[in-house]
Motif scaffolding. Structure first.
Motif, PDB file in Angstrom:
ATOM      1  N   ALA A 139      57.952  31.103  44.464  1.00  0.00           N
ATOM      2  CA  ALA A 139      56.691  31.495  45.088  1.00  0.00           C
ATOM      3  C   ALA A 139      55.989  30.276  45.687  1.00  0.00           C
ATOM      4  N   ALA A 140      56.038  29.148  44.990  1.00  0.00           N
ATOM      5  CA  ALA A 140      55.409  27.924  45.489  1.00  0.00           C
ATOM      6  C   ALA A 140      56.099  27.438  46.763  1.00  0.00           C
ATOM      7  N   GLU A 141      57.424  27.558  46.803  1.00  0.00           N
ATOM      8  CA  GLU A 141      58.179  27.153  47.997  1.00  0.00           C
ATOM      9  C   GLU A 141      57.803  28.012  49.201  1.00  0.00           C
ATOM     10  N   ARG A 142      57.684  29.316  48.984  1.00  0.00           N
ATOM     11  CA  ARG A 142      57.314  30.220  50.071  1.00  0.00           C
ATOM     12  C   ARG A 142      55.884  29.944  50.542  1.00  0.00           C
ATOM     13  N   GLU A 143      54.991  29.673  49.588  1.00  0.00           N
ATOM     14  CA  GLU A 143      53.611  29.365  49.946  1.00  0.00           C
ATOM     15  C   GLU A 143      53.538  28.080  50.759  1.00  0.00           C
ATOM     16  N   LEU A 144      54.352  27.098  50.392  1.00  0.00           N
ATOM     17  CA  LEU A 144      54.382  25.841  51.134  1.00  0.00           C
ATOM     18  C   LEU A 144      54.893  26.066  52.557  1.00  0.00           C
ATOM     19  N   GLN A 145      55.928  26.882  52.698  1.00  0.00           N
ATOM     20  CA  GLN A 145      56.441  27.204  54.027  1.00  0.00           C
ATOM     21  C   GLN A 145      55.353  27.863  54.875  1.00  0.00           C
ATOM     22  N   SER A 146      54.624  28.790  54.260  1.00  0.00           N
ATOM     23  CA  SER A 146      53.560  29.497  54.971  1.00  0.00           C
ATOM     24  C   SER A 146      52.476  28.534  55.427  1.00  0.00           C
TER      25      SER A 146
END
Length: 240
Positions: free
Chosen positions: A191-198
């Motif tokens: 989830a943190a990786e996806r949030e960072l991408q966003s």
């Protein structure tokens, strides 16, 4: 490349890969430029979704008008004498007043492990008249040799759905016959990786969309961020 083979009793029913009709049901040929009116084809996800399937065209020379009057379904068309090769005439039938069927007699053979799914044609979502037929979703597996009939939702009271010669009336997509996935929440790291991408995309949007910004006639601001990333992802996929 996988192949979808077809067999039909009416040559005018011949399927084709779904295309955006511009100008036409997909909108006007307006550029992505200041002052233009938004068109659905401006949206890459819609354009890709609309062109993902197979479209079928109404194969008769006259209109069929489907209306609900006083709670009852009325199908009006100049069918004339039945052709010798047709098993049922007319090929459209009332189905409990809330639905109706079309004896389509179409065979679409998809590869092992796949199925076909009937859908409303994409023009249903762009139509402002309320006259586009609404095909009911149905999944048919590849071992079934013929799509004998398809089902449509009846229009609301007082409304009329119209089948016109040469107009697309239904869309079909080819999908895996099973959906072996489960829904689960993301782990914290994922989830943190996806949030960072966003956040990175959001922060870099001025650069990613540079040179493609435009404001529509309704004062909506657009840019080409998704389109640029989409092209980059496709190019990366080709090279891998």
């Amino acid at each position: 490349m996988e192949k979808v083979k077809y067999r039909l009793n009416n040559p005018r029913l011949a399927p084709r890969r779904t295309k955006l009709e511009i100008p036409g049901w997909a909108g006007k040929r307006e550029p992505r430029a200041d002052g233009s009116r938004e068109q659905v084809w401006h949206c890459v996800p819609f354009s890709e979704g609309a062109q993902y399937g197979i479209e079928l065209f109404y194969p008769y020379d006259f209109e069929l008008r489907v209306t609900t009057r006083d709670g009852h379904l009325v199908l009006e068309g100049d069918w004339g004498d039945p052709p010798e090769s047709t098993l049922q005439w007319p090929p459209f039938r009332n189905f409990g007043d809330t639905f109706y069927t079309y004896q389509i007699l179409l065979d679409l053979k998809v590869p092992k492990g796949f199925a076909i799914r009937t859908e409303p044609h994409p023009r249903f979502y762009t139509d402002a008249t309320g006259t586009v037929p609404i095909a009911v979703p149905a999944l048919v597996r590849n071992w079934w040799p013929m799509l004998f009939f398809c089902v449509f939702k009846a229009p609301p009271e007082g409304d009329t759905h119209i089948f016109r010669p040469g107009e697309p009336f239904m869309n079909i997509i080819v999908i895996p016959e099973e959906a072996p996935f489960e829904l689960e929440p993301m782990e914290m790291e994922e989830a943190a990786e996806r949030e960072l991408q966003s956040r990175r995309i959001y922060a870099n949007r001025p650069n990613l969309g540079k040179g493609t910004e435009w404001t529509s006639s309704t004062d909506t601001v657009f840019d080409g961020t998704y389109r640029h990333l989409h092209r980059a992802a496709k190019e990366k996929s080709r090279q891998s």
